[in-house]
Design an enzyme around this catalytic site. Structure first.
Site, PDB file in Angstrom:
ATOM      1  CG  HIS A   1       2.174  11.689  -3.398  1.00  0.00           C
ATOM      2  ND1 HIS A   1       3.269  10.889  -3.602  1.00  0.00           N
ATOM      3  CD2 HIS A   1       1.798  12.140  -4.613  1.00  0.00           C
ATOM      4  CE1 HIS A   1       3.560  10.869  -4.893  1.00  0.00           C
ATOM      5  NE2 HIS A   1       2.679  11.609  -5.529  1.00  0.00           N
TER       6      HIS A   1
ATOM      7  CG  ASP B   1      -3.938  15.542  -8.981  1.00  0.00           C
ATOM      8  OD1 ASP B   1      -3.405  14.496  -8.576  1.00  0.00           O
ATOM      9  OD2 ASP B   1      -3.885  15.931 -10.165  1.00  0.00           O
TER      10      ASP B   1
HETATM   11  C1  SDX Z   1      -1.119  11.575  -8.249  1.00  0.00           C
HETATM   12  O1  SDX Z   1       2.459   8.311  -7.476  1.00  0.00           O
HETATM   13  C2  SDX Z   1       2.556   9.462  -8.005  1.00  0.00           C
HETATM   14  O2  SDX Z   1       3.631  10.025  -8.149  1.00  0.00           O
HETATM   15  C3  SDX Z   1       1.233  10.051  -8.475  1.00  0.00           C
HETATM   16  C4  SDX Z   1       1.288  11.501  -8.945  1.00  0.00           C
HETATM   17  C5  SDX Z   1       2.077  11.644 -10.219  1.00  0.00           C
HETATM   18  O3  SDX Z   1       2.536  12.769 -10.488  1.00  0.00           O
HETATM   19  O4  SDX Z   1       2.120  10.659 -11.004  1.00  0.00           O
HETATM   20  O5  SDX Z   1       1.864  12.309  -7.935  1.00  0.00           O
HETATM   21  C6  SDX Z   1      -0.120  12.025  -9.249  1.00  0.00           C
HETATM   22  O6  SDX Z   1      -1.724  10.553  -8.441  1.00  0.00           O
HETATM   23  C7  SDX Z   1      -1.296  12.371  -6.983  1.00  0.00           C
HETATM   24  C8  SDX Z   1      -2.312  11.708  -6.006  1.00  0.00           C
HETATM   25  C9  SDX Z   1      -3.725  12.106  -6.459  1.00  0.00           C
HETATM   26  N1  SDX Z   1      -4.740  11.347  -5.711  1.00  0.00           N
HETATM   27  C10 SDX Z   1      -5.527  11.942  -4.793  1.00  0.00           C
HETATM   28  O7  SDX Z   1      -5.421  13.117  -4.441  1.00  0.00           O
HETATM   29  C11 SDX Z   1      -6.614  11.014  -4.234  1.00  0.00           C
HETATM   30  C12 SDX Z   1      -6.653  11.154  -2.702  1.00  0.00           C
HETATM   31  N2  SDX Z   1      -5.431  10.556  -2.168  1.00  0.00           N
HETATM   32  C13 SDX Z   1      -5.507   9.187  -1.683  1.00  0.00           C
HETATM   33  O8  SDX Z   1      -6.344   8.349  -2.428  1.00  0.00           O
HETATM   34  C14 SDX Z   1      -4.126   8.620  -1.324  1.00  0.00           C
HETATM   35  O9  SDX Z   1      -3.486   9.578  -0.587  1.00  0.00           O
HETATM   36  C15 SDX Z   1      -3.187   8.160  -2.428  1.00  0.00           C
HETATM   37  C16 SDX Z   1      -3.849   7.203  -3.352  1.00  0.00           C
HETATM   38  C17 SDX Z   1      -2.679   9.317  -3.209  1.00  0.00           C
HETATM   39  C18 SDX Z   1      -2.002   7.466  -1.757  1.00  0.00           C
HETATM   40  O10 SDX Z   1      -2.487   6.316  -1.171  1.00  0.00           O
HETATM   41  P1  SDX Z   1      -1.532   5.391  -0.285  1.00  0.00           P
HETATM   42  O11 SDX Z   1      -0.109   5.744  -0.444  1.00  0.00           O
HETATM   43  O12 SDX Z   1      -1.924   3.980  -0.535  1.00  0.00           O
HETATM   44  O13 SDX Z   1      -1.881   5.871   1.171  1.00  0.00           O
HETATM   45  P2  SDX Z   1      -2.822   5.107   2.121  1.00  0.00           P
HETATM   46  O14 SDX Z   1      -4.115   4.870   1.410  1.00  0.00           O
HETATM   47  O15 SDX Z   1      -2.095   3.945   2.669  1.00  0.00           O
HETATM   48  O16 SDX Z   1      -3.029   6.222   3.260  1.00  0.00           O
HETATM   49  C19 SDX Z   1      -2.445   6.102   4.521  1.00  0.00           C
HETATM   50  C20 SDX Z   1      -3.565   6.563   5.483  1.00  0.00           C
HETATM   51  C21 SDX Z   1      -4.812   5.694   5.410  1.00  0.00           C
HETATM   52  O17 SDX Z   1      -5.470   5.803   6.659  1.00  0.00           O
HETATM   53  P3  SDX Z   1      -5.196   4.618   7.785  1.00  0.00           P
HETATM   54  O18 SDX Z   1      -5.501   3.314   7.115  1.00  0.00           O
HETATM   55  O19 SDX Z   1      -3.760   4.763   8.188  1.00  0.00           O
HETATM   56  O20 SDX Z   1      -6.169   4.951   8.906  1.00  0.00           O
HETATM   57  O21 SDX Z   1      -3.994   7.883   5.130  1.00  0.00           O
HETATM   58  C22 SDX Z   1      -5.364   7.841   4.750  1.00  0.00           C
HETATM   59  C23 SDX Z   1      -5.695   6.407   4.414  1.00  0.00           C
HETATM   60  O22 SDX Z   1      -7.071   6.140   4.614  1.00  0.00           O
HETATM   61  N3  SDX Z   1      -5.486   8.699   3.576  1.00  0.00           N
HETATM   62  C24 SDX Z   1      -6.451   9.597   3.408  1.00  0.00           C
HETATM   63  C25 SDX Z   1      -6.151  10.235   2.185  1.00  0.00           C
HETATM   64  N4  SDX Z   1      -5.040   9.688   1.657  1.00  0.00           N
HETATM   65  C26 SDX Z   1      -4.638   8.726   2.516  1.00  0.00           C
HETATM   66  N5  SDX Z   1      -7.518   9.931   4.169  1.00  0.00           N
HETATM   67  C27 SDX Z   1      -8.305  10.919   3.683  1.00  0.00           C
HETATM   68  N6  SDX Z   1      -8.069  11.580   2.519  1.00  0.00           N
HETATM   69  C28 SDX Z   1      -7.015  11.264   1.746  1.00  0.00           C
HETATM   70  N7  SDX Z   1      -6.803  11.899   0.606  1.00  0.00           N
END
Ligand code: SDX
Length: 435
Positions: free
Chosen positions: A311, A369
Site C-alpha cells: 500500500h 483487497d
Molecule cells: C487499494 O491508495 C489507497 O488508499 C488505495 C486503497 C483505497 O482504499 O482507496 O487502499 C485501495 O488500491 C489498495 C491497494 C490494492 N492494490 C494491490 O493490492 C495491488 C498490489 N499492490 C501493489 O501494486 C502496490 O503495493 C501498490 C500499488 C498498492 C502501492 O504501490 P507503491 O506505493 O507505488 O509501492 P511501490 O510500487 O513503490 O513498492 C515499493 C516496493 C517495490 O519494490 P522495490 O522497487 O523497492 O524493489 O515494494 C514492491 C515494489 O516492487 N511491491 C511489491 C508489491 N507492492 C509493492 N512487490 C510484490 N508484490 C506487491 N504487491
C-alpha cells in the site's frame, strides 16, 4: 478546522544567493506540510513527486490514515468502531456531513436515499447497448456517466440544495445500476429496488432475487455486506478520489466526476485488486505452489505482484484487512462453510510473505483487497462484481470529497506541471528532405 502555520522552511539554491522561506502548515493529525505555492514565483523552480507520494493535494476534514500505525479514521471515528457499531448509511451521513446523525437526521437521510433508488426508465434501455459479456465495471462507467445526460439541465453545483440532491441520486442509484449490470450479464430480469429494505439488503435483493419466487434476506450476509461497504467507503486522496477531485475542480457535472472515479478504481493496482487476488489464488491452485509463486514475485523480471499486498500509505497492517479477515471467518462459520481452500491458501500466503525479508523490508502487508474477495465469493458474489461493489461503497467517499472540494473557497482547477525532457525547439523539415 483549518490548517495553521506551525513554522517555516528555508530553501536556498546552491551556487546562487537565491533563497526563500516557505510556511509549514499543520493540521489536526499527521505530518506538517511545506506550503510551496510561492516557490516557482520566487525561485523559478517546480517540485517533482511522480505518484504524489509526498504531496498534499488539498486540505480535508473527512478521512485520516496513519500508515505506520495502521490507523484509519472517518471524521475522527476509528474504522474498527464504525465497522462494529455503525451502519453504512449512518457512515454515509457522517462522511457527507461531518457528524453522526441524530435519530431525526438519520430518518430524513434514510428516506432521502430510499426515495432516489429508482432509475429513469430510459436509463434501463442504456444497458441493452452493451455486450452481455461486458465487464460490469465498463457498464458502471457508461451508465453512471450517462446520469449526467438525465440530470445535467438542472444542476448548478454551486447551489447546496442541488449538490444535496445529486449526492442522494448517486448514493441511492449506484447500487441499482451495479445490480442491473450483473443481472444484464446473466440475462436475468432487472429487480427494482424495494423501499422496505435497508441499503445493503436492497443491494443483495437486486443482485440475487428473481421475479419467479420470493426472496428471503439472510441477515448474516446483509450484515457482512453492510460492514464491507463501511470498510470501502472512503480512504483519503487515493487514486480514484484524486481523479474525482481533479474532474470536480474543472466544475464538471458530479455524475461525470464519479464516472471518472469508477474508471480509475477499475485498475488492478487499485480497486481491481480484489478481483486480481482471486485470479492469483486460482492460478497458484494449491498451497504447495505458494513458495514458487513467492519466488516469482521476488524476481523483478517477472513483474509479478502479490495482489492484495502492499500500500502507498500503510506500512503496517491495513486495519480494514484485519476486520475483513475476521469477517471472513465469521461469515464462513455462520454459513457453515467448514473449510474454504481459498481462505486457507490466503492465510498460508500471508504467513509465508510476512516471514520473508522481501516483504518485511519493503513493509508490505495485506491490504483491504486481500481478504475481501474471499468473503464476497463465499457470499455468492461473482468475481467480476468485486470491484463494482467497491465502487458502490466508495461512491459515498467520492461524493463527500467532491462536495468538500466544491465548498472549499480556496479550491482552484487542478493543473500539475512537469519536467520537460523532450526535444528543444527545432524547425519543420519537409517530407522529401527527411530520412
Ligand atoms: C487499494 O491508495 C489507497 O488508499 C488505495 C486503497 C483505497 O482504499 O482507496 O487502499 C485501495 O488500491 C489498495 C491497494 C490494492 N492494490 C494491490 O493490492 C495491488 C498490489 N499492490 C501493489 O501494486 C502496490 O503495493 C501498490 C500499488 C498498492 C502501492 O504501490 P507503491 O506505493 O507505488 O509501492 P511501490 O510500487 O513503490 O513498492 C515499493 C516496493 C517495490 O519494490 P522495490 O522497487 O523497492 O524493489 O515494494 C514492491 C515494489 O516492487 N511491491 C511489491 C508489491 N507492492 C509493492 N512487490 C510484490 N508484490 C506487491 N504487491
Amino acid at each position: 478546522m483549518s490548517s495553521k502555520v506551525t513554522g517555516s522552511i528555508t530553501v536556498t539554491m546552491e551556487g546562487s544567493n537565491k533563497s526563500t522561506t516557505l510556511p509549514l502548515l499543520g493540521g489536526t493529525l499527521g505530518p506538517q506540510v511545506a506550503d510551496i505555492r510561492k516557490l516557482y514565483g520566487e525561485l523559478g523552480i517546480f517540485t517533482y513527486d511522480p505518484g504524489y507520494g509526498a504531496t498534499a493535494s488539498c486540505e480535508s476534514t473527512i478521512t485520516y490514515i496513519d500508515g505506520d500505525e495502521g490507523v484509519l479514521l472517518y471524521r475522527g471515528y476509528p474504522i474498527e468502531q464504525l465497522a462494529e457499531k455503525s451502519t453504512f448509511l449512518e457512515v454515509a451521513y457522517l462522511l457527507l456531513n461531518g457528524e453522526l446523525p441524530t435519530k431525526a437526521q438519520y430518518a430524513e437521510f434514510d428516506t432521502g436515499v430510499t426515495r432516489h433508488t429508482m432509475l429513469h426508465e430510459q436509463l434501463r434501455r442504456f444497458f441493452d447497448g452493451f455486450r452481455r459479456d461486458a465487464h460490469p465495471m465498463a457498464v458502471m462507467c457508461g451508465v453512471v456517466g450517462a446520469m449526467a445526460a438525465f440530470y445535467h439541465d438542472n444542476l448548478n453545483i454551486n447551489d447546496p440544495e442541488q449538490r444535496r440532491i445529486a449526492a442522494f441520486r448517486l448514493i441511492a442509484k449506484v447500487p441499482t445500476i451495479a445490480a442491473w449490470a450483473y443481472k444484464y450479464s446473466i440475462g436475468q430480469p432487472f429487480m427494482y429496488p424495494r423501499n422496505d429494505l435497508g441499503y445493503a439488503e436492497n443491494f443483495l435483493y437486486m443482485l440475487n432475487a428473481v421475479p419467479a419466487e420470493p426472496w428471503v434476506n439472510n441477515p448474516i450476509l446483509s450484515r457482512a455486506m453492510d460492514r464491507i461497504l463501511i470498510l470501502h467507503a472512503d480512504h483519503e486522496q487515493n487514486a480514484s478520489t484524486s481523479t474525482v477531485r481533479l474532474a470536480g475542480s474543472t466544475g464538471a457535472n458530479p455524475f461525470a466526476c464519479i464516472a471518472a472515479g469508477i474508471a480509475a478504481l477499475w485498475g488492478p493496482a487499485h480497486g481491481g485488486a480484489n478481483e486480481a487476488v482471486l485470479k492469483m489464488l486460482a492460478e497458484i491452485g494449491k498451497p504447495e505452489n505458494i513458495p514458487a509463486f513467492i519466488r516469482e514475485v521476488k524476481d523483478k523480471n517477472s513483474h509479478t505482484k502479490l495482489m492484495g499486498f502492499g500500500h502507498r500509505v500503510y506500512k503496517n497492517f491495513d486495519p480494514r484487512a484485519k476486520i475483513m479477515k475476521e469477517t471472513c471467518h465469521e461469515v464462513l462459520a455462520e454459513l457453515g462453510i467448514k473449510n474454504e481452500p481459498l481462505l486457507d491458501m490466503a492465510m498460508e500466503m500471508e504467513r509465508i510473505a510476512l516471514s520473508d525479508d522481501y516483504f518485511i523490508s519493503r513493509k508490505l502487508y495485506p491490504n483491504v483487497d486481500f481478504y475481501s474477495g474471499i468473503i464476497l465469493k463465499a457470499m455468492g458474489i461473482p468475481t467480476q462484481m468485486f470491484t463494482v461493489l467497491f465502487a458502490v461503497a466508495r461512491t459515498v467517499g467520492w461524493v463527500s470529497q467532491w462536495k468538500e472540494l466544491i465548498e472549499d473557497p480556496s479550491q482552484r482547477i487542478g493543473r500539475p506541471r512537469q519536467i520537460y525532457t523532450g526535444p528543444a525547439a527545432r524547425d519543420f523539415v519537409p517530407m522529401d528532405r527527411r530520412g
